[in-house]
Motif scaffolding. Structure first.
Motif, PDB file in Angstrom:
ATOM      1  N   GLY A  36      -1.174  -2.212 -21.899  1.00 15.26           N
ATOM      2  CA  GLY A  36      -1.554  -2.723 -20.587  1.00 15.26           C
ATOM      3  C   GLY A  36      -2.173  -1.627 -19.749  1.00 15.26           C
ATOM      4  N   ASN A  37      -2.105  -1.833 -18.441  1.00 18.03           N
ATOM      5  CA  ASN A  37      -2.690  -0.878 -17.498  1.00 18.03           C
ATOM      6  C   ASN A  37      -1.702  -0.616 -16.375  1.00 18.03           C
ATOM      7  N   VAL A  38      -1.632   0.635 -15.914  1.00 18.86           N
ATOM      8  CA  VAL A  38      -0.876   0.982 -14.718  1.00 18.86           C
ATOM      9  C   VAL A  38      -1.826   0.798 -13.541  1.00 18.86           C
ATOM     10  N   VAL A  39      -1.395   0.004 -12.563  1.00 17.00           N
ATOM     11  CA  VAL A  39      -2.216  -0.293 -11.389  1.00 17.00           C
ATOM     12  C   VAL A  39      -1.420   0.002 -10.124  1.00 17.00           C
ATOM     13  N   ALA A  40      -2.117   0.078  -8.982  1.00 21.40           N
ATOM     14  CA  ALA A  40      -1.465   0.354  -7.703  1.00 21.40           C
ATOM     15  C   ALA A  40      -0.782  -0.881  -7.136  1.00 21.40           C
ATOM     16  N   ALA A  41      -1.250  -2.062  -7.502  1.00 18.50           N
ATOM     17  CA  ALA A  41      -0.698  -3.353  -7.056  1.00 18.50           C
ATOM     18  C   ALA A  41      -1.095  -4.385  -8.103  1.00 18.50           C
ATOM     19  N   PRO A  42      -0.380  -5.510  -8.196  1.00 17.12           N
ATOM     20  CA  PRO A  42      -0.674  -6.474  -9.259  1.00 17.12           C
ATOM     21  C   PRO A  42      -2.153  -6.852  -9.390  1.00 17.12           C
ATOM     22  N   ASP A  43      -2.839  -7.068  -8.273  1.00 18.31           N
ATOM     23  CA  ASP A  43      -4.241  -7.501  -8.334  1.00 18.31           C
ATOM     24  C   ASP A  43      -5.238  -6.362  -8.141  1.00 18.31           C
ATOM     25  N   ALA A  44      -4.782  -5.125  -8.189  1.00 21.63           N
ATOM     26  CA  ALA A  44      -5.660  -3.966  -7.990  1.00 21.63           C
ATOM     27  C   ALA A  44      -6.556  -3.767  -9.210  1.00 21.63           C
ATOM     28  N   PRO A  45      -7.693  -3.089  -9.016  1.00 21.14           N
ATOM     29  CA  PRO A  45      -8.570  -2.803 -10.153  1.00 21.14           C
ATOM     30  C   PRO A  45      -7.899  -1.876 -11.166  1.00 21.14           C
ATOM     31  N   LEU A  46      -8.437  -1.875 -12.374  1.00 22.32           N
ATOM     32  CA  LEU A  46      -7.872  -1.050 -13.442  1.00 22.32           C
ATOM     33  C   LEU A  46      -7.912   0.438 -13.114  1.00 22.32           C
ATOM     34  N   ASN A  47      -8.825   0.853 -12.264  1.00 25.54           N
ATOM     35  CA  ASN A  47      -8.942   2.281 -11.929  1.00 25.54           C
ATOM     36  C   ASN A  47      -8.256   2.626 -10.609  1.00 25.54           C
ATOM     37  N   SER A  48      -7.252   1.851 -10.200  1.00 22.42           N
ATOM     38  CA  SER A  48      -6.614   2.031  -8.893  1.00 22.42           C
ATOM     39  C   SER A  48      -5.535   3.114  -8.861  1.00 22.42           C
ATOM     40  N   VAL A  49      -5.183   3.692  -9.986  1.00 25.78           N
ATOM     41  CA  VAL A  49      -4.172   4.753 -10.034  1.00 25.78           C
ATOM     42  C   VAL A  49      -4.836   6.041 -10.499  1.00 25.78           C
ATOM     43  N   ASP A  50      -4.616   7.106  -9.752  1.00 24.45           N
ATOM     44  CA  ASP A  50      -5.142   8.415 -10.121  1.00 24.45           C
ATOM     45  C   ASP A  50      -4.570   8.809 -11.481  1.00 24.45           C
ATOM     46  N   PRO A  51      -5.424   9.072 -12.467  1.00 18.98           N
ATOM     47  CA  PRO A  51      -4.929   9.432 -13.801  1.00 18.98           C
ATOM     48  C   PRO A  51      -3.975  10.630 -13.802  1.00 18.98           C
ATOM     49  N   ALA A  52      -4.069  11.501 -12.811  1.00 24.00           N
ATOM     50  CA  ALA A  52      -3.177  12.661 -12.739  1.00 24.00           C
ATOM     51  C   ALA A  52      -1.724  12.251 -12.514  1.00 24.00           C
ATOM     52  N   ARG A  53      -1.487  11.007 -12.065  1.00 23.10           N
ATOM     53  CA  ARG A  53      -0.120  10.534 -11.831  1.00 23.10           C
ATOM     54  C   ARG A  53       0.557  10.024 -13.111  1.00 23.10           C
ATOM     55  N   LEU A  54      -0.202   9.849 -14.172  1.00 22.86           N
ATOM     56  CA  LEU A  54       0.353   9.314 -15.416  1.00 22.86           C
ATOM     57  C   LEU A  54       1.002  10.421 -16.229  1.00 22.86           C
ATOM     58  N   ARG A  55       2.165  10.118 -16.771  1.00 21.43           N
ATOM     59  CA  ARG A  55       2.899  11.055 -17.606  1.00 21.43           C
ATOM     60  C   ARG A  55       3.614  10.275 -18.710  1.00 21.43           C
ATOM     61  N   ILE A  56       3.661  10.844 -19.905  1.00 21.20           N
ATOM     62  CA  ILE A  56       4.487  10.270 -20.957  1.00 21.20           C
ATOM     63  C   ILE A  56       5.925  10.262 -20.447  1.00 21.20           C
ATOM     64  N   GLY A  57       6.600   9.137 -20.584  1.00 16.48           N
ATOM     65  CA  GLY A  57       7.983   9.021 -20.130  1.00 16.48           C
ATOM     66  C   GLY A  57       8.137   8.515 -18.712  1.00 16.48           C
ATOM     67  N   ALA A  58       7.042   8.370 -17.967  1.00 18.00           N
ATOM     68  CA  ALA A  58       7.130   7.876 -16.585  1.00 18.00           C
ATOM     69  C   ALA A  58       7.665   6.448 -16.575  1.00 18.00           C
TER      70      ALA A  58
END
Length: 141
Positions: A97-119
């Motif tokens: 799936g995709n990590v988003v800022a809100a359910p209906d937010a675009p796929l690019n709505s989260v800064d990739p720097a916030r993603l971490r394995i184990g988050a």
């Protein structure tokens, strides 16, 4: 935007998603969970099944950040994330799936720097082209 196509085995997954429920197919005989859905249990070969409600909580097991060239439906949103989420109540089950800022937010709505394995993440649901799909929100913490 491309949307999932439900087959006979997976149709209940999408029906439950439309109700805001994350459910995973379980064997009606031995109780083992399985994903993707299929007619026969790989553990005991039973054709009995049920759909077990999950908590919707999980952890990012892996992720990628696709960049162009991409399918035209996705190129305008790149870069965006694609994650594999390991479910908290079914660690052998992983959903894409995709990590988003809100359910209906675009796929690019989260800064990739916030993603971490184990988050830690939790499931939310959004209508995409007439199909309700699970997406993921980062848990605070």
């Amino acid at each position: 935007m491309l949307t999932p196509v439900a087959d006979e085995d997976g149709a209940p997954f999408w029906e439950y998603a439309a109700r805001g429920e994350l459910r995973i197919q379980a064997c009606g005989s031995c109780g083992e969970l399985r994903f993707p859905p299929r007619p026969c249990c790989p553990h005991c070969q039973s054709f009995d099944s049920a759909w077990r409600l999950m908590s919707g909580r999980g952890r990012i097991w892996s992720y990628v950040l696709p960049h162009p060239p991409l399918l035209p439906e996705y190129a305008a949103q790149a870069p965006y994330n694609v994650v594999l989420v390991e479910l908290a109540d079914a660690p052998r089950i992983r959903l894409a799936g995709n990590v988003v800022a809100a359910p209906d937010a675009p796929l690019n709505s989260v800064d990739p720097a916030r993603l971490r394995i184990g988050a830690a993440v939790r499931a939310v649901f959004a209508d995409v082209g007439g199909v309700t799909v699970p997406r993921w929100l980062l848990e605070r913490g």
